[in-house]
Design an enzyme around this catalytic site. Structure first.
Site, PDB file in Angstrom:
ATOM      1  N   ASP A   2      12.530  -4.608   3.143  1.00 18.04           N
ATOM      2  CA  ASP A   2      12.102  -5.700   4.245  1.00 18.04           C
ATOM      3  C   ASP A   2      10.566  -6.016   4.455  1.00 18.04           C
ATOM      4  O   ASP A   2       9.721  -5.171   3.903  1.00 18.04           O
ATOM      5  CB  ASP A   2      12.376  -4.691   5.573  1.00 18.04           C
ATOM      6  CG  ASP A   2      12.747  -5.682   6.952  1.00 18.04           C
ATOM      7  OD1 ASP A   2      13.447  -6.755   6.844  1.00 18.04           O
ATOM      8  OD2 ASP A   2      12.085  -5.295   8.077  1.00 18.04           O
ATOM      9  N   GLY A   5       9.012 -11.891   4.863  1.00 23.38           N
ATOM     10  CA  GLY A   5       8.537 -13.108   5.685  1.00 23.38           C
ATOM     11  C   GLY A   5       7.129 -12.893   6.174  1.00 23.38           C
ATOM     12  O   GLY A   5       6.208 -13.685   6.264  1.00 23.38           O
ATOM     13  N   TRP A   7       4.873 -10.584   5.265  1.00 20.20           N
ATOM     14  CA  TRP A   7       3.956 -10.824   4.339  1.00 20.20           C
ATOM     15  C   TRP A   7       3.487 -11.984   3.975  1.00 20.20           C
ATOM     16  O   TRP A   7       2.205 -12.384   3.723  1.00 20.20           O
ATOM     17  CB  TRP A   7       4.406 -10.014   2.897  1.00 20.20           C
ATOM     18  CG  TRP A   7       3.610  -9.733   1.696  1.00 20.20           C
ATOM     19  CD1 TRP A   7       2.731  -8.788   1.554  1.00 20.20           C
ATOM     20  CD2 TRP A   7       3.215 -10.760   0.896  1.00 20.20           C
ATOM     21  NE1 TRP A   7       2.017  -9.058   0.282  1.00 20.20           N
ATOM     22  CE2 TRP A   7       2.444 -10.249  -0.155  1.00 20.20           C
ATOM     23  CE3 TRP A   7       3.781 -12.167   0.668  1.00 20.20           C
ATOM     24  CZ2 TRP A   7       1.845 -11.140  -1.311  1.00 20.20           C
ATOM     25  CZ3 TRP A   7       3.227 -12.877  -0.670  1.00 20.20           C
ATOM     26  CH2 TRP A   7       2.228 -12.394  -1.555  1.00 20.20           C
ATOM     27  N   ARG A  15       7.368 -18.814   4.069  1.00 21.05           N
ATOM     28  CA  ARG A  15       8.104 -17.597   3.968  1.00 21.05           C
ATOM     29  C   ARG A  15       8.704 -17.422   2.725  1.00 21.05           C
ATOM     30  O   ARG A  15       8.854 -16.090   2.147  1.00 21.05           O
ATOM     31  CB  ARG A  15       9.230 -17.600   5.118  1.00 21.05           C
ATOM     32  CG  ARG A  15       8.604 -17.399   6.417  1.00 21.05           C
ATOM     33  CD  ARG A  15       9.904 -17.356   7.484  1.00 21.05           C
ATOM     34  NE  ARG A  15      10.789 -16.223   7.199  1.00 21.05           N
ATOM     35  CZ  ARG A  15      10.736 -15.030   7.745  1.00 21.05           C
ATOM     36  NH1 ARG A  15       9.721 -14.753   8.368  1.00 21.05           N
ATOM     37  NH2 ARG A  15      11.884 -14.264   7.636  1.00 21.05           N
ATOM     38  N   HIS A  19       9.295 -14.341  -0.366  1.00 22.50           N
ATOM     39  CA  HIS A  19      10.594 -13.755  -1.145  1.00 22.50           C
ATOM     40  C   HIS A  19      10.393 -13.558  -2.906  1.00 22.50           C
ATOM     41  O   HIS A  19      10.553 -12.938  -3.264  1.00 22.50           O
ATOM     42  CB  HIS A  19      11.673 -14.719  -0.878  1.00 22.50           C
ATOM     43  CG  HIS A  19      12.261 -14.660   0.582  1.00 22.50           C
ATOM     44  ND1 HIS A  19      12.607 -13.448   1.326  1.00 22.50           N
ATOM     45  CD2 HIS A  19      12.015 -15.611   1.252  1.00 22.50           C
ATOM     46  CE1 HIS A  19      12.827 -13.639   2.489  1.00 22.50           C
ATOM     47  NE2 HIS A  19      12.630 -15.144   2.750  1.00 22.50           N
ATOM     48  N   LEU A 111      20.430   2.786 -16.161  1.00 17.58           N
ATOM     49  CA  LEU A 111      20.650   2.279 -14.662  1.00 17.58           C
ATOM     50  C   LEU A 111      21.569   1.375 -14.332  1.00 17.58           C
ATOM     51  O   LEU A 111      21.810   0.099 -15.181  1.00 17.58           O
ATOM     52  CB  LEU A 111      19.033   1.842 -14.224  1.00 17.58           C
ATOM     53  CG  LEU A 111      19.011   1.283 -12.995  1.00 17.58           C
ATOM     54  CD1 LEU A 111      19.020   2.534 -11.944  1.00 17.58           C
ATOM     55  CD2 LEU A 111      17.679   0.333 -12.711  1.00 17.58           C
ATOM     56  N   ARG A 174      16.307   1.199  11.061  1.00 13.21           N
ATOM     57  CA  ARG A 174      17.707   1.082  11.201  1.00 13.21           C
ATOM     58  C   ARG A 174      18.324   0.787   9.834  1.00 13.21           C
ATOM     59  O   ARG A 174      17.717   0.225   8.764  1.00 13.21           O
ATOM     60  CB  ARG A 174      17.945   0.080  12.354  1.00 13.21           C
ATOM     61  CG  ARG A 174      17.266  -1.402  11.918  1.00 13.21           C
ATOM     62  CD  ARG A 174      17.565  -2.425  13.203  1.00 13.21           C
ATOM     63  NE  ARG A 174      17.150  -3.881  12.586  1.00 13.21           N
ATOM     64  CZ  ARG A 174      15.811  -4.162  12.810  1.00 13.21           C
ATOM     65  NH1 ARG A 174      15.142  -3.080  13.429  1.00 13.21           N
ATOM     66  NH2 ARG A 174      15.388  -5.264  12.562  1.00 13.21           N
ATOM     67  N   SER A 176      21.076  -1.446   9.461  1.00  9.41           N
ATOM     68  CA  SER A 176      21.238  -2.795   9.384  1.00  9.41           C
ATOM     69  C   SER A 176      22.518  -3.069   8.454  1.00  9.41           C
ATOM     70  O   SER A 176      22.565  -4.049   7.636  1.00  9.41           O
ATOM     71  CB  SER A 176      19.971  -3.629   9.014  1.00  9.41           C
ATOM     72  OG  SER A 176      19.047  -3.682   9.926  1.00  9.41           O
ATOM     73  N   GLU A 187      20.410  10.405   2.995  1.00  8.98           N
ATOM     74  CA  GLU A 187      18.902  10.915   3.589  1.00  8.98           C
ATOM     75  C   GLU A 187      18.289   9.688   3.902  1.00  8.98           C
ATOM     76  O   GLU A 187      18.321   8.577   3.236  1.00  8.98           O
ATOM     77  CB  GLU A 187      18.017  11.684   2.781  1.00  8.98           C
ATOM     78  CG  GLU A 187      18.733  13.042   2.493  1.00  8.98           C
ATOM     79  CD  GLU A 187      18.804  14.098   3.505  1.00  8.98           C
ATOM     80  OE1 GLU A 187      17.683  13.979   4.412  1.00  8.98           O
ATOM     81  OE2 GLU A 187      19.698  14.954   3.865  1.00  8.98           O
TER      82      GLU A 187
END
Length: 227
Positions: A2, A5, A7, A15, A19, A111, A174, A176, A187
């Site tokens: 998050d 935008g 930043w 914006r 990204h 990974l 949150r 979301s 956690e």
């Protein structure tokens, strides 16, 4: 991830430049995950709710995703790339690229990098419930005997492990709609920094904080975390 935008706005930039900076942070954090030996990293990249954003911003995000997947920045790394989300609403060329990367990296055992694109947790649970209903209607499943294991087997990605650590940047506290089934005992870790400013050191700090937690998972005594 998050804060892209915000930043950009703090720097007087459009914006979509936030990204783009966020994509560079993704590369940095993936390298950090490989250094640490993490087996799974799942990134909430574009949600089902993000379609409601300004059309220009949505097009910029999807264009950036297309460029990143086409550029294939992890081609020389032991990274298995996966896409988790709805099929059918993304541009066809982007969906084809995502499926190509998944096929061509399937044999990699380091990974597993899962990108949640056009993903929503409630949507995932609704689709899973529909799959169970079809099985029950066909007489292949007794609705009175459906278990957690049955539900998990009908998820879009039934092999996805539970979330150990759910980390959100940008000072938002949150979840979301992110992986609600898998995150039941996750956690939670919230940090104030914006995603484009994130690097592998932040990942190290997040995992270090996680290792200090006592995970009871409903039990009486805590389960020791692996070193």
């Amino acid at each position: 991830m998050d804060g892209n935008g915000r930043w950009a706005q703090q720097r007087g930039l459009p914006r979509h430049e936030g990204h783009r900076a966020g994509a560079r942070a993704v590369r940095e954090v993936v390298h950090g995950a490989l250094e640490m030996g993490l087996r799974h990293l799942t990134l909430y990249t574009f949600s089902t709710e993000n379609w409601s954003r300004d059309r220009e911003e949505v097009d910029a995000i999807l264009g950036l995703l297309r460029d990143e997947v086409a550029d294939n920045p992890f081609r020389d790394l032991d990274v298995h790339m996966r896409w988790h989300g709805r099929a059918g609403r993304l541009p066809t060329d982007l969906a084809d690229l995502l499926q190509l990367r998944e096929r061509t990296t399937r044999g990699r055992t380091g990974l597993t990098l899962t990108m949640c694109i056009d993903y929503g947790g409630r949507d995932e649970i609704t689709r899973t419930a529909a799959a169970l209903a079809r099985r029950a209607r066909a007489g292949q499943l007794d609705p009175d005997r459906i278990t957690d294991e049955d539900f998990a087997r009908h998820l879009p990605h039934p092999d996805m492990p539970d979330v150990d650590l759910l980390w959100r940047t940008g000072n938002e506290q949150r979840t979301s709609n992110f992986l609600p089934w898998h995150s039941a005992y996750a956690e939670l870790h919230f940090t104030p920094g914006l995603w484009p400013d994130t690097d592998r050191r932040d990942l190290w700090q997040a995992v270090t904080a996680y290792t200090g937690r006592q995970r009871r998972l409903g039990a009486e005594s805590p389960n020791p975390l692996p070193l």
